[in-house]
Design an enzyme around this catalytic site. Sequence first.
Site, PDB file in Angstrom:
ATOM      1  N   ASP A  36       0.812  -1.217   0.085  1.00 21.08           N
ATOM      2  CA  ASP A  36      -0.081  -0.010  -0.067  1.00 21.08           C
ATOM      3  C   ASP A  36       0.990   1.322   0.001  1.00 21.08           C
ATOM      4  OD1 ASP A  36      -2.023  -1.876   0.180  1.00 21.08           O
ATOM      5  OD2 ASP A  36      -2.749  -1.152   2.176  1.00 21.08           O
ATOM      6  N   TYR A  39       2.180   2.094  -3.361  1.00 23.10           N
ATOM      7  CA  TYR A  39       1.022   2.489  -4.353  1.00 23.10           C
ATOM      8  C   TYR A  39       0.858   4.062  -3.891  1.00 23.10           C
ATOM      9  CZ  TYR A  39      -3.307   3.065  -6.366  1.00 23.10           C
ATOM     10  OH  TYR A  39      -4.375   3.484  -7.234  1.00 23.10           O
ATOM     11  N   ASP A  40       0.972   4.222  -2.528  1.00 23.84           N
ATOM     12  CA  ASP A  40       0.791   5.626  -2.106  1.00 23.84           C
ATOM     13  C   ASP A  40       1.831   6.681  -2.650  1.00 23.84           C
ATOM     14  OD1 ASP A  40      -1.464   4.808  -0.850  1.00 23.84           O
ATOM     15  OD2 ASP A  40      -0.723   4.980   1.155  1.00 23.84           O
ATOM     16  N   SER A  85     -35.901  -6.916 -11.916  1.00 25.25           N
ATOM     17  CA  SER A  85     -35.758  -7.831 -10.668  1.00 25.25           C
ATOM     18  C   SER A  85     -35.480  -9.132 -10.644  1.00 25.25           C
ATOM     19  CB  SER A  85     -37.052  -7.148  -9.734  1.00 25.25           C
ATOM     20  OG  SER A  85     -36.679  -7.512  -8.429  1.00 25.25           O
ATOM     21  N   LEU A  86     -35.463  -9.896 -10.072  1.00 26.00           N
ATOM     22  CA  LEU A  86     -35.411 -11.443  -9.779  1.00 26.00           C
ATOM     23  C   LEU A  86     -36.522 -12.019  -9.413  1.00 26.00           C
ATOM     24  CD1 LEU A  86     -31.804 -11.905  -8.689  1.00 26.00           C
ATOM     25  CD2 LEU A  86     -32.585 -12.238 -10.867  1.00 26.00           C
ATOM     26  N   GLU A 124     -24.400 -17.859  -8.567  1.00 32.25           N
ATOM     27  CA  GLU A 124     -23.560 -17.047  -7.956  1.00 32.25           C
ATOM     28  C   GLU A 124     -24.294 -16.588  -6.490  1.00 32.25           C
ATOM     29  OE1 GLU A 124     -24.515 -13.514 -10.453  1.00 32.25           O
ATOM     30  OE2 GLU A 124     -23.232 -14.471 -12.023  1.00 32.25           O
ATOM     31  N   LYS A 126     -26.062 -14.232  -3.942  1.00 32.82           N
ATOM     32  CA  LYS A 126     -27.109 -13.101  -4.148  1.00 32.82           C
ATOM     33  C   LYS A 126     -26.465 -12.051  -3.067  1.00 32.82           C
ATOM     34  CE  LYS A 126     -31.878 -11.653  -4.269  1.00 32.82           C
ATOM     35  NZ  LYS A 126     -31.733 -10.154  -3.814  1.00 32.82           N
ATOM     36  N   ASP A 128     -26.198  -8.775  -1.048  1.00 32.20           N
ATOM     37  CA  ASP A 128     -27.240  -7.925  -0.483  1.00 32.20           C
ATOM     38  C   ASP A 128     -26.580  -6.437  -0.342  1.00 32.20           C
ATOM     39  OD1 ASP A 128     -29.555  -7.259   0.771  1.00 32.20           O
ATOM     40  OD2 ASP A 128     -28.994  -8.539   2.672  1.00 32.20           O
ATOM     41  N   ARG A 147     -30.843   2.176  -9.274  1.00 33.03           N
ATOM     42  CA  ARG A 147     -31.914   1.154  -9.849  1.00 33.03           C
ATOM     43  C   ARG A 147     -33.259   1.937 -10.239  1.00 33.03           C
ATOM     44  NH1 ARG A 147     -35.604  -2.598  -8.540  1.00 33.03           N
ATOM     45  NH2 ARG A 147     -36.278  -3.940 -10.427  1.00 33.03           N
ATOM     46  N   GLU A 186     -23.528  -4.530  -8.047  1.00 34.04           N
ATOM     47  CA  GLU A 186     -24.025  -4.242  -6.792  1.00 34.04           C
ATOM     48  C   GLU A 186     -23.110  -3.633  -6.029  1.00 34.04           C
ATOM     49  OE1 GLU A 186     -26.998  -5.666  -6.548  1.00 34.04           O
ATOM     50  OE2 GLU A 186     -27.705  -5.944  -4.426  1.00 34.04           O
ATOM     51  N   TYR A 238     -21.860  -7.804 -12.337  1.00 34.63           N
ATOM     52  CA  TYR A 238     -22.136  -9.221 -12.569  1.00 34.63           C
ATOM     53  C   TYR A 238     -22.875  -9.330 -14.072  1.00 34.63           C
ATOM     54  CZ  TYR A 238     -26.197  -7.557 -10.058  1.00 34.63           C
ATOM     55  OH  TYR A 238     -27.319  -6.717  -9.645  1.00 34.63           O
ATOM     56  N   LYS A 307     -28.648 -18.575 -12.937  1.00 33.22           N
ATOM     57  CA  LYS A 307     -28.777 -18.041 -14.333  1.00 33.22           C
ATOM     58  C   LYS A 307     -28.528 -18.871 -15.253  1.00 33.22           C
ATOM     59  CE  LYS A 307     -27.294 -13.748 -12.528  1.00 33.22           C
ATOM     60  NZ  LYS A 307     -26.403 -12.608 -12.348  1.00 33.22           N
ATOM     61  N   LYS A 331     -33.361 -17.883  -2.100  1.00 34.40           N
ATOM     62  CA  LYS A 331     -33.080 -17.239  -1.090  1.00 34.40           C
ATOM     63  C   LYS A 331     -32.867 -18.117   0.239  1.00 34.40           C
ATOM     64  CE  LYS A 331     -35.190 -12.810  -1.862  1.00 34.40           C
ATOM     65  NZ  LYS A 331     -35.570 -11.545  -1.277  1.00 34.40           N
ATOM     66  N   CYS A 425     -46.827  -1.152  38.408  1.00 35.91           N
ATOM     67  CA  CYS A 425     -45.429  -1.075  37.889  1.00 35.91           C
ATOM     68  C   CYS A 425     -44.726  -2.062  38.848  1.00 35.91           C
ATOM     69  CB  CYS A 425     -44.891   0.185  38.316  1.00 35.91           C
ATOM     70  SG  CYS A 425     -43.214   0.315  38.044  1.00 35.91           S
ATOM     71  N   CYS A 428     -42.612  -0.176  41.394  1.00 41.48           N
ATOM     72  CA  CYS A 428     -42.747   0.762  42.476  1.00 41.48           C
ATOM     73  C   CYS A 428     -44.174   0.452  42.786  1.00 41.48           C
ATOM     74  CB  CYS A 428     -42.624   2.127  42.093  1.00 41.48           C
ATOM     75  SG  CYS A 428     -43.717   2.687  40.462  1.00 41.48           S
ATOM     76  N   CYS A 441     -45.438   3.689  33.604  1.00 39.45           N
ATOM     77  CA  CYS A 441     -45.337   3.867  35.113  1.00 39.45           C
ATOM     78  C   CYS A 441     -45.502   5.305  35.223  1.00 39.45           C
ATOM     79  CB  CYS A 441     -44.210   3.138  35.592  1.00 39.45           C
ATOM     80  SG  CYS A 441     -44.176   3.832  37.436  1.00 39.45           S
ATOM     81  N   CYS A 447     -40.203   6.122  41.114  1.00 45.76           N
ATOM     82  CA  CYS A 447     -40.180   4.342  40.803  1.00 45.76           C
ATOM     83  C   CYS A 447     -38.599   4.324  40.468  1.00 45.76           C
ATOM     84  CB  CYS A 447     -41.002   4.421  39.501  1.00 45.76           C
ATOM     85  SG  CYS A 447     -40.637   2.540  38.603  1.00 45.76           S
TER      86      CYS A 447
END
Length: 685
Positions: A36, A39-40, A85-86, A124, A126, A128, A147, A186, A238, A307, A331, A425, A428, A441, A447
């Site tokens: 890293d 890279y930086d 959608s699916l 694959e 799914k 979330d 979407r 996603e 995907y 799929k 699911k 209560c 109390c 209460c 109390c």
Amino acid sequence: MMAPPNSPETRVRELHATLRHHAYLYYVKNRPEISDEAYDELYRELQDLESRHPELVTPDSPTQRVGIQPLDQFPTVEHAAPMLSLDSGADRESLERFDTRMRKALASGLDTGTGAAPVRYVVEPKLDGASVELVYEEGRLTRAATRGDGQRGEGITENIRTIGAVPLSLRDEDRPVPGFLALRAEVIMRVAAFDALNARLLEEDRPTFANPRNAAAGSLRQLDPQITASRPLDIYTYDILAAVGYDSEDRWPASHRETLEALREWGLPVNELSRPAETIEDIIAFHAELKSMRDDLDYEIDGIVIKLDELTARDELGATSHHPRWAFAYKFAPRKEVTRLLSIVPSVGRTGTVTPVALMRPVELGGVTVSRATLHNREEVARKDVREGDLIRVQRAGDVIPQVIERIEEPDRARAGPWKMPAACPSCGTPLVERGPFSVCPNLLDCPAQLTGRIQHFASRHALDIEGLGEETSHTLVQEGLVRHLPDLFSLTAEQLLPLEGFADKSAIGLVQAIHAARETELARFIYGLGIPEVGAAVARALAQDLRSFGALLDADEERLQAIEGIGPIMAEQIVAFLRRPTVAKIIRELLSFVRPAPPEATGDSLAGRRFVLTGGLERFSRAEAKAALESLGARVTSSVSAQTDYVVAGENPGSKRERALELGVTVLDEAGLLALLEEGGIDI
Ligand code: IVH
């Protein structure tokens, strides 16, 4: 024209290519070749060159991820093709129906008459997260959208650009890139990043996200890309939604597998768990495998997607207006378990609301053992008809408190009678009053359970911050009769505490000292600590900032309160009603004979009009506190760094804002520098 070999232009191009290559190795291949830090260093070299040669800055430069200007609103964007959608189900039968449909359709299509045409699927996870469209034109990312309703979404291009895993331009080393390419992807937030984000939000006294999906979607819908940039998002692509202008026909993907391969070759991250499947057993095995991996994955999945692999077959099958006919989401059942309800106990909170709590035989829900779940209120208990001894199904959704979903019938077992909210209560004995479905209460003052809750709140971190005064100690103090009203806390002696269980010399003296020290507190903390309905730490700060003394708060009417930013009519009414209750007023008077809440210290304007941006973690205060301190000196604290920013305060792990400030020549302060500025303004931290 070719630039000369040693020119800045050539080096900028080299750096673009090198940085892109290493990003590809890191995000797509999961096989970084440089550290890293290395890279930086390359990144900084590019930044440096660009700042000396602004004409060499291009929109797809790795340094150009974060735009500066927040938007007023998101533009509406028409998708290149509908984002459908699916079709989905969580039971084996619906999966079997899907598989049968596919086999029949392909068999009739191929017209072999045997009905035994091989079907190839790709399975694959799914994911979330939040579904987005990415558009690349001439290989450059030009547009990204949520979407939305499937036809049109919100243009969130600037926000998508801030995600490190999204290439700003595509690789064409292994495969030509079509002139126009719309993809489906996603956006996710990894679980560790989600936990860290929520911890930070909590620290800053801001609302947290219920789960990583909401966090990802919420982060994408920020008008200020700087905020999105500060959120650790990731992405998996995907699908190709649309493509125009590719010449070498034979290299164009003919199957889903090849699509995924093409996406990888273009430098786009693709989930590594997908694989081919042929039989329903393959599918079920993959489902079971991912289900067992689910808790160990560092991102959330809620099932698998099956799929059809072959793209021409997909085209023939087509889609309904809602979903394609060639895919199915199988699911996972939500994280539910069955256990025995041992008892239902009414639990009195600090405001007097009595919540029925289910105590149950401990069960593991998504990796956490739980033995308590909320039943919300008496109507909920009646509606679900759960009784002590019943078998119940409980669920934990995301990180929230477990809930009782339903009871499970056991025809042969004798059941207990229906549970009843006690009339009085449990703490109390005061008769409870009904407010809608809730039981409350009304014995606000005496109390013990409410008092325990109030002490705990009064001593909590954002209130008087009294160490050693948590739930257990509060309970003991009330139970032993040492504290009957909040102000009694200030008369406690070490001698009184010593005989109590859990106290030794040191801890008794320590607690008395901590309580004593808490007398010198800030007005905002004191206001928050009183537990006024609706008044959280942020509102308390706003009140303190504006009114500057507790007397002024007591004098304020609803109209005065509503003039304060963030306070609406309902809150104003609640505050006034609470403070004017004679019993409350009496307690407050007594408290004020011990506690001296100081107004926000400096009334100065030494930083009037100055713009600050805070980034990274600070040691001496939370970000919210630093902001309040700066604002009390007239400064404005904003979230994005621009040429108008006067100071960037960079704490631990400051990230891109610090870089941005250095680029723009904005003064960067460390924590000591901030403290010094505050001190000059008269604030001593
Ligand atoms: S395919 C037309 N694949 O699930 C093809 N979707 O419930 C539809 N999702 O809106 C999408 N992981 O956001 C596909 N591997 C995956 C997915 C996936 C998650 C989401 C997607 C979609 C939602 C439908």
